[in-house]
Write a protein that holds these residues in place. Structure first.
Motif, PDB file in Angstrom:
ATOM      1  N   ARG A 172       0.848  -1.198   0.000  1.00  0.00           N
ATOM      2  CA  ARG A 172       0.000   0.000   0.000  1.00  0.00           C
ATOM      3  C   ARG A 172       0.878   1.241   0.000  1.00  0.00           C
ATOM      4  N   TYR A 173       0.386   2.254  -0.685  1.00  0.00           N
ATOM      5  CA  TYR A 173       1.176   3.472  -0.852  1.00  0.00           C
ATOM      6  C   TYR A 173       0.348   4.692  -0.462  1.00  0.00           C
ATOM      7  N   THR A 174       1.021   5.607   0.236  1.00  0.00           N
ATOM      8  CA  THR A 174       0.419   6.894   0.585  1.00  0.00           C
ATOM      9  C   THR A 174       1.262   7.982  -0.070  1.00  0.00           C
ATOM     10  N   PHE A 175       0.631   8.803  -0.906  1.00  0.00           N
ATOM     11  CA  PHE A 175       1.400   9.836  -1.607  1.00  0.00           C
ATOM     12  C   PHE A 175       0.495  10.994  -2.038  1.00  0.00           C
ATOM     13  N   SER A 176       1.139  12.067  -2.439  1.00  0.00           N
ATOM     14  CA  SER A 176       0.476  13.205  -3.074  1.00  0.00           C
ATOM     15  C   SER A 176       1.142  13.423  -4.434  1.00  0.00           C
ATOM     16  N   HIS A 177       0.449  14.082  -5.347  1.00  0.00           N
ATOM     17  CA  HIS A 177       1.026  14.255  -6.680  1.00  0.00           C
ATOM     18  C   HIS A 177       0.591  15.591  -7.289  1.00  0.00           C
ATOM     19  N   VAL A 178       1.417  16.048  -8.198  1.00  0.00           N
ATOM     20  CA  VAL A 178       1.104  17.223  -9.020  1.00  0.00           C
ATOM     21  C   VAL A 178       0.932  16.721 -10.452  1.00  0.00           C
ATOM     22  N   PHE A 179      -0.172  17.118 -11.082  1.00  0.00           N
ATOM     23  CA  PHE A 179      -0.520  16.578 -12.401  1.00  0.00           C
ATOM     24  C   PHE A 179      -0.275  17.607 -13.503  1.00  0.00           C
ATOM     25  N   PHE A 180       0.248  17.124 -14.658  1.00  0.00           N
ATOM     26  CA  PHE A 180       0.411  17.922 -15.864  1.00  0.00           C
ATOM     27  C   PHE A 180      -0.130  17.132 -17.050  1.00  0.00           C
ATOM     28  N   PRO A 181      -1.009  17.703 -17.865  1.00  0.00           N
ATOM     29  CA  PRO A 181      -1.421  17.007 -19.099  1.00  0.00           C
ATOM     30  C   PRO A 181      -0.231  16.879 -20.046  1.00  0.00           C
ATOM     31  N   ARG A 220      -2.904   4.911   1.618  1.00  0.00           N
ATOM     32  CA  ARG A 220      -2.874   3.452   1.752  1.00  0.00           C
ATOM     33  C   ARG A 220      -3.581   2.766   0.568  1.00  0.00           C
ATOM     34  N   GLN A 221      -3.175   3.124  -0.618  1.00  0.00           N
ATOM     35  CA  GLN A 221      -3.767   2.577  -1.830  1.00  0.00           C
ATOM     36  C   GLN A 221      -2.983   1.365  -2.324  1.00  0.00           C
ATOM     37  N   THR A 222      -3.707   0.319  -2.731  1.00  0.00           N
ATOM     38  CA  THR A 222      -3.070  -0.829  -3.372  1.00  0.00           C
ATOM     39  C   THR A 222      -2.842  -0.517  -4.850  1.00  0.00           C
ATOM     40  N   VAL A 261       5.279  12.819  -8.049  1.00  0.00           N
ATOM     41  CA  VAL A 261       4.750  12.139  -6.870  1.00  0.00           C
ATOM     42  C   VAL A 261       5.668  12.340  -5.669  1.00  0.00           C
ATOM     43  N   TRP A 262       5.068  12.780  -4.568  1.00  0.00           N
ATOM     44  CA  TRP A 262       5.761  12.848  -3.274  1.00  0.00           C
ATOM     45  C   TRP A 262       5.308  11.643  -2.463  1.00  0.00           C
ATOM     46  N   LEU A 263       6.196  10.673  -2.262  1.00  0.00           N
ATOM     47  CA  LEU A 263       5.845   9.418  -1.582  1.00  0.00           C
ATOM     48  C   LEU A 263       6.016   9.579  -0.082  1.00  0.00           C
ATOM     49  N   GLN A 264       4.913   9.446   0.650  1.00  0.00           N
ATOM     50  CA  GLN A 264       4.939   9.600   2.105  1.00  0.00           C
ATOM     51  C   GLN A 264       5.159   8.273   2.829  1.00  0.00           C
ATOM     52  N   GLU A 265       4.589   7.200   2.292  1.00  0.00           N
ATOM     53  CA  GLU A 265       4.714   5.912   2.976  1.00  0.00           C
ATOM     54  C   GLU A 265       4.539   4.777   1.973  1.00  0.00           C
ATOM     55  N   ALA A 266       5.315   3.699   2.149  1.00  0.00           N
ATOM     56  CA  ALA A 266       5.193   2.488   1.340  1.00  0.00           C
ATOM     57  C   ALA A 266       5.156   1.292   2.282  1.00  0.00           C
ATOM     58  N   GLU A 267       3.989   0.668   2.401  1.00  0.00           N
ATOM     59  CA  GLU A 267       3.819  -0.478   3.290  1.00  0.00           C
ATOM     60  C   GLU A 267       4.092  -1.760   2.515  1.00  0.00           C
ATOM     61  N   ALA A 268       4.970  -2.586   3.033  1.00  0.00           N
ATOM     62  CA  ALA A 268       5.292  -3.852   2.369  1.00  0.00           C
ATOM     63  C   ALA A 268       4.113  -4.813   2.450  1.00  0.00           C
ATOM     64  N   GLY A 269       4.000  -5.677   1.442  1.00  0.00           N
ATOM     65  CA  GLY A 269       2.976  -6.713   1.495  1.00  0.00           C
ATOM     66  C   GLY A 269       3.308  -7.746   2.561  1.00  0.00           C
ATOM     67  N   ARG A 270       2.298  -8.410   3.054  1.00  0.00           N
ATOM     68  CA  ARG A 270       2.508  -9.389   4.116  1.00  0.00           C
ATOM     69  C   ARG A 270       1.373 -10.405   4.129  1.00  0.00           C
ATOM     70  N   THR A 271       1.612 -11.532   4.787  1.00  0.00           N
ATOM     71  CA  THR A 271       0.587 -12.550   4.963  1.00  0.00           C
ATOM     72  C   THR A 271      -0.282 -12.184   6.157  1.00  0.00           C
ATOM     73  N   LEU A 272      -1.580 -12.229   5.975  1.00  0.00           N
ATOM     74  CA  LEU A 272      -2.507 -11.945   7.075  1.00  0.00           C
ATOM     75  C   LEU A 272      -2.395 -13.019   8.146  1.00  0.00           C
ATOM     76  N   SER A 273      -2.575 -12.624   9.388  1.00  0.00           N
ATOM     77  CA  SER A 273      -2.614 -13.602  10.480  1.00  0.00           C
ATOM     78  C   SER A 273      -3.936 -14.356  10.441  1.00  0.00           C
ATOM     79  N   LEU A 274      -4.004 -15.459  11.181  1.00  0.00           N
ATOM     80  CA  LEU A 274      -5.248 -16.229  11.243  1.00  0.00           C
ATOM     81  C   LEU A 274      -6.381 -15.381  11.788  1.00  0.00           C
ATOM     82  N   ASP A 275      -6.109 -14.576  12.806  1.00  0.00           N
ATOM     83  CA  ASP A 275      -7.158 -13.720  13.380  1.00  0.00           C
ATOM     84  C   ASP A 275      -7.691 -12.735  12.337  1.00  0.00           C
TER      85      ASP A 275
END
Length: 309
Positions: A172-181, A220-222, A261-275
């Protein structure tokens, strides 16, 4: 003595009668109710709907499966009628009442009398909504008689162990961006050269860009979620870069244009716990066991009918 003799003969006749009746039931059983064949117009409608949905021609095995499924619906409908579920269900009663009032019939009657009049007219037999409701009630009746196997904690643990690949939380990624056509690529390059030196603040950088309808801040976008907002090309180009958290990324192209793009956070993928996975596991297993129990119950019910494909 004579009375005893008559009684013994009467008893003998009763026993013989019972034997003959039982034998006749075995040797000459009553014919089963017949289900099918489906009318050609109905088969054509089903095939046309299926092929329009799938975008291709149906195979012979697929046609047979479709016919069997439709005949199963007819069997369930017939069973529901035999159980008189249409008489006791309040949802069907309201449907029939609405139909009668829509047609302007029996205006002088009470609601209960209108429903009875609708049943007497056999209005329930030609209403597709009522039919779907009766099929649903028949399925629930089958499941009450043959309920699905209950789940144990061990069943849940085993499913989790055997299907670990299903329980992967993607990056998952958290970021902001500036757009140009695309036609403003030169402006984008000019701003990119100033980022981190002359321009430090994102809000300041945003003033140089163009409007972007989905927005400028994403939390936190996939990759799948980003593809829906920016397109698959943006995601491919974004993921090809080494993520530099707390920094501006290299200019990223998309089908819309260019993104800084200004990248604020990059969450690594992981296996979910049983809970974390347990709720989804329980829902999946319950659905599978319900489907299995219903399929088995339908197979038993088919034996009570003569089915003609």
């Amino acid at each position: 003595m004579i009375q005893k003799l008559l009684q013994s003969r009467a008893l003998g006749f009763l026993v013989l009668g019972a034997i003959f009746y039982a034998a006749s039931q075995v040797l000459f059983p009553e014919p089963k109710p017949t289900i099918g064949p489906l009318p050609e117009t109905r088969v054509k409608a089903l095939v046309d709907e299926w092929q329009a949905l799938m975008g291709r021609k149906m195979t012979d095995s697929e046609l047979r499966g479709l016919l069997v499924a439709e005949l199963d619906r007819d069997i369930l409908f017939a069973k529901a009628l035999a159980l008189e579920l249409h008489v006791i269900d309040p949802v069907i009663a309201q449907r029939l009442l609405r139909n009668v009032e829509f047609l302007g019939l029996y205006a002088e009657q009470s609601d209960a009398e209108k429903i009875q009049s609708a049943l007497a007219m056999r209005m329930h037999l030609g209403d597709e909504v009522v039919k779907r409701r009766l099929i649903q009630l028949a399925e629930e009746w089958l499941l009450l008689r043959s309920p699905p196997k209950s789940l144990s904690d061990q069943d849940i643990r085993d499913y989790y162990t055997n299907n670990q690949e299903q329980f992967w939380a993607p990056e998952r990624y958290t970021f902001s961006h500036v757009f140009f056509p695309r036609e403003r690529e030169a402006d984008m390059r000019q701003l990119a050269a100033k980022l981190g030196t002359e321009i430090q603040d994102f809000d300041q950088a945003l003033n140089y860009g163009a409007p972007f309808l989905p927005g400028y801040h994403f939390t936190r976008q996939t990759a799948e979620q980003l593809a829906r907002q920016f397109g698959a090309g943006f995601v491919s180009n974004f993921l090809a870069l080494p993520p530099r958290v707390g920094e501006w990324q290299a200019p990223i192209a998309s089908t819309f244009g260019w993104h800084l793009v200004w990248l604020q956070e990059a969450e690594a993928g992981r296996t979910l716990s049983l809970d974390e996975a347990q709720k989804d596991i329980v829902a999946t297993l319950q659905r599978e066991r319900r489907d299995k129990a219903l399929s088995d119950a339908k197979a038993v019910l088919r034996q009570d009918y003569e089915i003609i494909l």
